[in-house]
Design a protein around this motif. Structure first.
Motif, PDB file in Angstrom:
ATOM      1  N   THR A   6     -30.433  17.109  35.601  1.00 63.31           N
ATOM      2  CA  THR A   6     -29.941  16.724  34.274  1.00 63.31           C
ATOM      3  C   THR A   6     -28.657  17.472  33.908  1.00 63.31           C
ATOM      4  O   THR A   6     -27.817  16.949  33.181  1.00 63.31           O
ATOM      5  CB  THR A   6     -31.011  16.946  33.183  1.00 63.31           C
ATOM      6  OG1 THR A   6     -31.350  18.336  33.127  1.00 63.31           O
ATOM      7  CG2 THR A   6     -32.262  16.141  33.459  1.00 63.31           C
ATOM      8  N   ALA A   7     -28.477  18.679  34.458  1.00 62.98           N
ATOM      9  CA  ALA A   7     -27.209  19.397  34.262  1.00 62.98           C
ATOM     10  C   ALA A   7     -26.101  18.654  35.004  1.00 62.98           C
ATOM     11  O   ALA A   7     -24.958  18.561  34.531  1.00 62.98           O
ATOM     12  CB  ALA A   7     -27.314  20.834  34.757  1.00 62.98           C
ATOM     13  N   LEU A   8     -26.452  18.131  36.161  1.00 63.19           N
ATOM     14  CA  LEU A   8     -25.486  17.350  36.942  1.00 63.19           C
ATOM     15  C   LEU A   8     -25.002  16.152  36.122  1.00 63.19           C
ATOM     16  O   LEU A   8     -23.808  15.844  36.066  1.00 63.19           O
ATOM     17  CB  LEU A   8     -26.151  16.891  38.241  1.00 63.19           C
ATOM     18  CG  LEU A   8     -25.306  16.111  39.251  1.00 63.19           C
ATOM     19  CD1 LEU A   8     -25.796  16.392  40.666  1.00 63.19           C
ATOM     20  CD2 LEU A   8     -25.327  14.627  39.001  1.00 63.19           C
ATOM     21  N   ILE A   9     -25.942  15.504  35.447  1.00 59.88           N
ATOM     22  CA  ILE A   9     -25.580  14.336  34.640  1.00 59.88           C
ATOM     23  C   ILE A   9     -24.665  14.759  33.486  1.00 59.88           C
ATOM     24  O   ILE A   9     -23.642  14.132  33.221  1.00 59.88           O
ATOM     25  CB  ILE A   9     -26.853  13.633  34.122  1.00 59.88           C
ATOM     26  CG1 ILE A   9     -27.595  12.995  35.305  1.00 59.88           C
ATOM     27  CG2 ILE A   9     -26.515  12.599  33.065  1.00 59.88           C
ATOM     28  CD1 ILE A   9     -28.979  12.474  34.966  1.00 59.88           C
ATOM     29  N   GLU A  10     -25.016  15.845  32.822  1.00 60.09           N
ATOM     30  CA  GLU A  10     -24.161  16.360  31.744  1.00 60.09           C
ATOM     31  C   GLU A  10     -22.751  16.621  32.264  1.00 60.09           C
ATOM     32  O   GLU A  10     -21.758  16.271  31.638  1.00 60.09           O
ATOM     33  CB  GLU A  10     -24.733  17.675  31.189  1.00 60.09           C
ATOM     34  CG  GLU A  10     -25.979  17.520  30.346  1.00 60.09           C
ATOM     35  CD  GLU A  10     -25.673  17.025  28.946  1.00 60.09           C
ATOM     36  OE1 GLU A  10     -24.939  17.706  28.215  1.00 60.09           O
ATOM     37  OE2 GLU A  10     -26.166  15.940  28.583  1.00 60.09           O
ATOM     38  N   SER A  11     -22.693  17.252  33.428  1.00 60.52           N
ATOM     39  CA  SER A  11     -21.407  17.611  34.010  1.00 60.52           C
ATOM     40  C   SER A  11     -20.593  16.365  34.351  1.00 60.52           C
ATOM     41  O   SER A  11     -19.382  16.313  34.144  1.00 60.52           O
ATOM     42  CB  SER A  11     -21.642  18.466  35.260  1.00 60.52           C
ATOM     43  OG  SER A  11     -20.435  18.899  35.797  1.00 60.52           O
ATOM     44  N   LEU A  12     -21.280  15.360  34.852  1.00 57.25           N
ATOM     45  CA  LEU A  12     -20.615  14.096  35.173  1.00 57.25           C
ATOM     46  C   LEU A  12     -20.129  13.399  33.905  1.00 57.25           C
ATOM     47  O   LEU A  12     -19.201  12.592  33.931  1.00 57.25           O
ATOM     48  CB  LEU A  12     -21.597  13.211  35.957  1.00 57.25           C
ATOM     49  CG  LEU A  12     -21.155  11.950  36.670  1.00 57.25           C
ATOM     50  CD1 LEU A  12     -19.827  12.105  37.369  1.00 57.25           C
ATOM     51  CD2 LEU A  12     -22.203  11.546  37.685  1.00 57.25           C
ATOM     52  N   GLU A  13     -20.745  13.730  32.792  1.00 56.17           N
ATOM     53  CA  GLU A  13     -20.283  13.176  31.517  1.00 56.17           C
ATOM     54  C   GLU A  13     -19.153  14.016  30.923  1.00 56.17           C
ATOM     55  O   GLU A  13     -18.723  13.786  29.800  1.00 56.17           O
ATOM     56  CB  GLU A  13     -21.454  13.088  30.524  1.00 56.17           C
ATOM     57  CG  GLU A  13     -22.492  12.053  30.935  1.00 56.17           C
ATOM     58  CD  GLU A  13     -23.638  11.926  29.942  1.00 56.17           C
ATOM     59  OE1 GLU A  13     -23.636  12.640  28.917  1.00 56.17           O
ATOM     60  OE2 GLU A  13     -24.539  11.109  30.209  1.00 56.17           O
ATOM     61  N   GLY A  14     -18.717  15.035  31.667  1.00 52.45           N
ATOM     62  CA  GLY A  14     -17.585  15.833  31.206  1.00 52.45           C
ATOM     63  C   GLY A  14     -17.975  16.976  30.289  1.00 52.45           C
ATOM     64  O   GLY A  14     -17.174  17.421  29.467  1.00 52.45           O
TER      65      GLY A  14
END
Ligand SMILES: Cc1cc2nc3c(=O)[nH]c(=O)nc-3n(C[C@H](O)[C@H](O)[C@H](O)COP(=O)(O)O)c2cc1C
Lengths: 451, 171
Positions: free
Chosen positions: A175-183
């Motif tokens: 889920t951190a990866l997803i946040e990061s991908l969202e900038g």
């Protein structure tokens, strides 16, 4: 020689070029999958294969895929986790550098199975040189019609992009990866909702490790049942192990998980034994987050059987006498290594990498680092060992994401199995001032193994 | 994208920024933030000024604070000046037991600076970083996009010498 499913072509010259890769049978799975199989049939094969996530948790890949919410009109996304930052782990990098097209082929198959028309490979920012190789390979795949619109006239469209991180271990947590991908900053999200229901931009999302996705290629080529015949019990297929530390031949090895730990370390086919004729003292078999095991527990299960490289065998004995396969980051320590120093080093890592959201992790990792630093440098007391035990206990299970556990477990295991080294540091501070000190076992042990 | 000019980056870099923004849905431009910051930082002497970050915010139609919070979270972004070459030595577990501490001391002595500092000529900044995924090839460091692995003192000498001579021949 063990059968290789992933790295079979790794040493062929120019295999990074798409034509070479194709001439060795690369991309042949696409005709079969995209034209003769439905997406659900692919998922079914993956289920049959028994493939378990190679990112660390070992959760069934097929089962995870079946949780993907297909009931909404929202787009669905497949994200490949190439963040690879767990100390001791470097297999994904090896796979991507050697066989970029294998990952791309796996991404096409998996995206088709999941109905993702836009997929991303999230790669750690330090691997920028790998990103460039992947982007080149992706361009080649577009030019052959394996990516883009209407792939091989199947009606399936897929755009594939590589997205770099920027230096944060936590972004490997899905889920951190997803946040990061969202900038955004890499702060893990509270689950539920799980990404399979609400992930990237609020859409149903599946996150899988590089190696998991690459494994879909042999599963489709040979069938899930064939894949499941390799390995032992619920540890089917092959596993990439990143071997490092004080061994003769560090590197990435593809193994049948049924081999024994002893064979993996001492066989010339793999680690080739210990370096400089020293004895093995300890091993972290699955990346820095898993419990360290002393020699006597490493080679044997509690019933006396040889310990094997499977998920089950490595965790046999639970945290009392076992560890975990984790991400397959296999770190070997010789007799000269100081366990306290290593534990302090890992504690510093987790303190540095804590995202800071949850107090137990943000504060606790700092406490552990400082206490360990004191003990390691001859400024610790007997009470500090107890305090350290308390702190790690208070972190475990009390955080949003498992980074807290990952920080606590190595500390707990080090105290549990190597308490004598902690006692030694506290008792003989003058002997540990020098950074190169080693534990001197001839000194009488006066501690009791209470933890 | 008129704001692209305000970033004063090369045409090639601007082209890259455009390509990257197109990889995300039109209403999700913020997703391009991490890759765009990498490109921009490469073009602006290896670090990000407030002004640069503000311009990135405009470009991606987000607020400046959204850029600052990302730039300060991730270890690869620098918000203070750095040397021409940033030497990032991996210091985590597997590297440590294979000699990373000695490597750091050697570099400190050779460059005459401590970890965290930059040489007076602005050539080298020395940093220690956490696991770079090169555990089997330890000790190692990264400079720019290049990994230098299985390092010995001789190798370090050669690498630094060649970086120095490459720079002086550029002048
Ligand atoms: C702190 C932390 C770091 C992680 N880092 C990685 C990583 O670098 N790569 C990875 O594949 N999974 C990593 N994971 C596991 C992911 O959250 C996730 O379980 C995984 O990507 C799922 O893929 P798999 O099912 O194919 O293993 C990490 C988990 C945590 C808690």
């Amino acid at each position: 020689m063990a059968r290789k499913l992933l790295l079979e072509l790794a040493d062929i010259p120019q295999i990074q070029n798409i034509d070479t890769y194709i001439s060795h049978g690369g991309y042949r799975s696409l005709e079969k999958a995209l034209k003769k199989m439905t997406p659900d049939e692919i998922t079914e094969e993956v289920k049959k294969s028994g493939l378990r996530g190679r990112g660390g948790a070992g959760f069934s890949t097929g089962l995870k895929w079946s949780f993907l919410d297909k009931s909404t009109d929202k787009p669905r996304y497949l994200l490949c986790n190439a963040d690879e930052s767990e100390p001791g782990t470097f297999k994904d990098r090896y796979l991507m550098e050697k066989l970029p097209h294998l990952l791309i082929e796996g991404m096409i198959l998996s995206s088709y199975a999941l109905g993702s028309n836009t997929s991303y490979i999230y790669i750690r920012g330090e691997y920028m040189f790998v990103l460039r190789k992947l982007e080149k390979a992706i361009q080649e795949a577009y030019s052959k019609g394996f990516l883009g619109k209407n792939i091989l006239n199947s009606g399936f469209d897929l755009d594939l992009y590589v997205h770099p991180g920027a230096g944060a271990y936590i972004c490997g947590e899905e889920t951190a990866l997803i946040e990061s991908l969202e900038g955004k900053r890499g702060n893990p999200r509270i689950k539920p909702p799980f990404p399979a229901v609400s992930g990237l931009w609020g859409c149903p999302t599946i996150v899988n490790n590089v190696e998991s996705i690459a494994a879909v290629v042999p599963i489709i080529n040979d069938g899930g049942d064939e894949y499941a015949k390799i390995g032992l019990g619920k540890s089917t297929g092959t596993k990439l192990i990143s071997a490092s530390g004080n061994i003769q031949k560090p590197g990435v090895y593809e193994i049948d998980m049924g081999i024994t730990v002893e064979e993996f370390i001492y066989s010339d086919e793999y680690c080739g034994g210990m370096k400089d004729g020293l004895e093995l003292k300890a091993c972290v078999p699955g990346g820095s987050s898993v419990p360290i095991l002393p020699r006597h527990l490493l080679f044997r299960e509690s019933n006396g059987d040889s310990r094997r490289m499977t998920y089950e065998s490595l965790s046999e004995g639970g945290f009392t006498s076992g560890s975990m396969l984790g991400s397959g980051g296999f770190i070997v320590y010789d007799e000269k290594q100081c366990i306290v120093r290593n534990t302090w080093n890992f504690a510093r890592f987790y303190h540095h990498e804590s995202c800071g959201q949850c107090s137990p992790c943000r504060e606790g990792t700092g406490w552990m680092e400082r206490i360990l630093h004191n003990i390691e440098n001859g400024r610790g007391t007997e009470d500090d060992i107890q305090l350290l035990w308390q702190v790690q206990k208070n972190i475990e299970g009390n955080t949003i994401c498992p980074l807290g556990d990952a920080a606590a477990w190595p500390v707990a295991a080090a105290i549990r199995h190597f308490r004598h080294e902690f006692e030694y540091h506290v008792k003989y501070p003058e002997r540990v001032f020098d950074a190169d000190h080693t534990y001197q076992p001839e000194i009488q042990q006066t501690y009791s193994l209470t933890t | 994208m008129t704001n692209l000019q305000e970033l004063s980056i090369s045409t090639e870099a601007a082209e890259n920024v455009r390509r990257i923004i197109s990889q995300y849905p039109a209403d999700k431009k913020k997703s391009a933030l991490l890759p765009v910051l990498h490109i921009v930082q490469n073009e602006t002497e290896g670090w990000l000024t407030i002004n640069t970050m503000d311009n990135v915010a405009k470009l991606l139609e987000i607020t400046p604070i959204e850029v600052y919070e990302v730039a300060t979270f991730y270890s690869m972004y620098h918000i203070e000046p750095v040397g021409k070459h940033v030497i990032e030595v991996c210091q985590t577990g597997p590297c440590m037991i294979c000699g990373s501490e000695k490597l750091v001391h050697y570099l400190e002595k050779k460059l005459g600076i401590l970890v965290g500092q930059t040489t007076p000529d602005g050539m080298f900044t020395l940093k220690t970083v956490e696991c770079l995924g090169a555990c089997g090839y330890a000790p190692m460091f990264q400079i720019g996009e290049t990994y230098y692995e299985n390092l010995t003192e001789e190798k370090v000498d050669q690498i630094l010498d060649s970086l120095l001579s490459a720079t002086s021949s550029n002048i």
